[in-house]
Design a protein around this motif. Sequence first.
Motif, short mmCIF file in Angstrom:
data_model
loop_
_atom_site.label_atom_id
_atom_site.label_comp_id
_atom_site.label_asym_id
_atom_site.label_seq_id
_atom_site.Cartn_x
_atom_site.Cartn_y
_atom_site.Cartn_z
N UNK A 17 0.83 -1.21 0.00
CA UNK A 17 0.00 0.00 0.00
C UNK A 17 0.87 1.26 0.00
N UNK A 18 1.94 1.25 0.79
CA UNK A 18 2.83 2.41 0.86
C UNK A 18 3.60 2.59 -0.45
N UNK A 19 4.03 1.47 -1.05
CA UNK A 19 4.75 1.55 -2.33
C UNK A 19 3.84 2.12 -3.42
N UNK A 20 2.61 1.65 -3.46
CA UNK A 20 1.65 2.14 -4.46
C UNK A 20 1.36 3.62 -4.26
N UNK A 21 1.24 4.04 -2.99
CA UNK A 21 0.99 5.46 -2.70
C UNK A 21 2.15 6.33 -3.19
N UNK A 22 3.37 5.88 -2.93
CA UNK A 22 4.55 6.66 -3.34
C UNK A 22 4.60 6.81 -4.86
N UNK A 23 4.33 5.71 -5.58
CA UNK A 23 4.37 5.77 -7.03
C UNK A 23 3.29 6.68 -7.59
N UNK A 24 2.07 6.52 -7.11
CA UNK A 24 0.96 7.30 -7.66
C UNK A 24 1.04 8.76 -7.22
N UNK A 25 1.61 9.01 -6.04
CA UNK A 25 1.80 10.39 -5.60
C UNK A 25 2.72 11.13 -6.58
N UNK A 26 3.77 10.46 -7.00
CA UNK A 26 4.69 11.07 -7.97
C UNK A 26 3.96 11.37 -9.29
N UNK A 27 3.11 10.44 -9.71
CA UNK A 27 2.35 10.65 -10.95
C UNK A 27 1.37 11.80 -10.83
N UNK A 45 -2.72 21.16 -4.56
CA UNK A 45 -2.83 19.74 -4.25
C UNK A 45 -2.34 19.49 -2.83
N UNK A 46 -3.15 18.80 -2.04
CA UNK A 46 -2.79 18.44 -0.67
C UNK A 46 -3.06 16.96 -0.47
N UNK A 47 -2.06 16.23 0.00
CA UNK A 47 -2.22 14.80 0.25
C UNK A 47 -1.58 14.43 1.58
N UNK A 48 -2.20 13.50 2.30
CA UNK A 48 -1.65 12.94 3.53
C UNK A 48 -1.58 11.42 3.38
N UNK A 49 -0.43 10.87 3.69
CA UNK A 49 -0.29 9.40 3.66
C UNK A 49 -0.89 8.81 4.92
N UNK A 50 -0.94 7.49 4.96
CA UNK A 50 -1.48 6.81 6.15
C UNK A 50 -0.61 7.06 7.38
N UNK A 51 0.64 7.45 7.18
CA UNK A 51 1.53 7.76 8.30
C UNK A 51 1.45 9.23 8.69
N UNK A 52 0.61 10.01 7.99
CA UNK A 52 0.45 11.42 8.32
C UNK A 52 1.41 12.34 7.61
N UNK A 53 2.21 11.82 6.68
CA UNK A 53 3.17 12.66 5.96
C UNK A 53 2.45 13.51 4.93
N UNK A 54 2.75 14.80 4.94
CA UNK A 54 2.08 15.75 4.05
C UNK A 54 2.83 15.90 2.74
N UNK A 55 2.07 15.91 1.66
CA UNK A 55 2.60 16.24 0.34
C UNK A 55 1.70 17.32 -0.25
N UNK A 56 2.29 18.42 -0.69
CA UNK A 56 1.48 19.52 -1.21
C UNK A 56 2.13 20.12 -2.46
N UNK A 57 1.27 20.70 -3.28
CA UNK A 57 1.74 21.41 -4.47
C UNK A 57 0.83 22.60 -4.68
N UNK A 58 1.42 23.73 -5.01
CA UNK A 58 0.66 24.93 -5.32
C UNK A 58 1.30 25.58 -6.54
N UNK A 59 0.47 26.08 -7.43
CA UNK A 59 0.99 26.70 -8.64
C UNK A 59 1.93 27.85 -8.30
N UNK A 60 2.94 28.07 -9.11
CA UNK A 60 3.87 29.19 -8.86
C UNK A 60 3.15 30.53 -8.83
N UNK A 61 3.76 31.51 -8.16
CA UNK A 61 3.26 32.88 -8.08
C UNK A 61 1.94 32.98 -7.32
#
Length: 210
Positions: A17-27, A45-61
């Motif tokens: 599950x964690x491997x799949x999340x890492x791959x699809x998060x990159x995509x 874009x805001x994402x939290x993994x099952x371990x609570x790790x935050x991944x975010x993206x916001x357009x420049x400027x």
Amino acid sequence: MGRGKIEIRRIENSTNRQVTYSKRRTGILKKAKELTVLCDAEVSLIMFSTTGKLTEYISPNTTMKLFFDKYRKTSEYDIWQPHYEQMQMNLKKLKDINAKLRRQIGQRIGEDLEDLNIAELRGLEQQIDSSLRIVSQRKYSLIHTQTETSKKKIKQLEEMNTNLLHEYEERIEEAYAFSNHEAMSEVFAFRLQPTQHHLGAYGLHDLRLG
């Protein structure tokens, strides 16, 4: 041969599950960046993994706050209002607790007693008596501890004084014995030399008489 269709359901194995999340998060992050560049779109874009790790993206400027403010105006939904109301409720509860504690502290020193009935006054009296007993026990325990510590220190000082006195007496005795020995030696030498002198003198007198 084409890839088989993957059934969309929860992956039971935590490692897979964690491997799949890492791959699809990159995509997903890649697609968000492509949308920003190709379509000149504002993407957040805001994402939290099952371990609570935050991944975010916001357009420049832009910033996340500006993005959410724009979303709030467009959707006519204030996303901050529920949070603000919850904070206000928590603040009111804390103020009520603080006021209650201050009133209880004041009552323990004889203030704000007018609104208390007989039962409440008796309960307050029992609490004060109980607190007084605890304070007294602590006080006497502290006095006992300090007394025992002082006794130990006094005993140590007495032992040191006794040892020093004993050492002093031994040194006095040694000095006295040494001085007596020196004095006896001097007396013996003094007595020996005059006797020989007198004998010599008498000898010479006898010879003159003869």
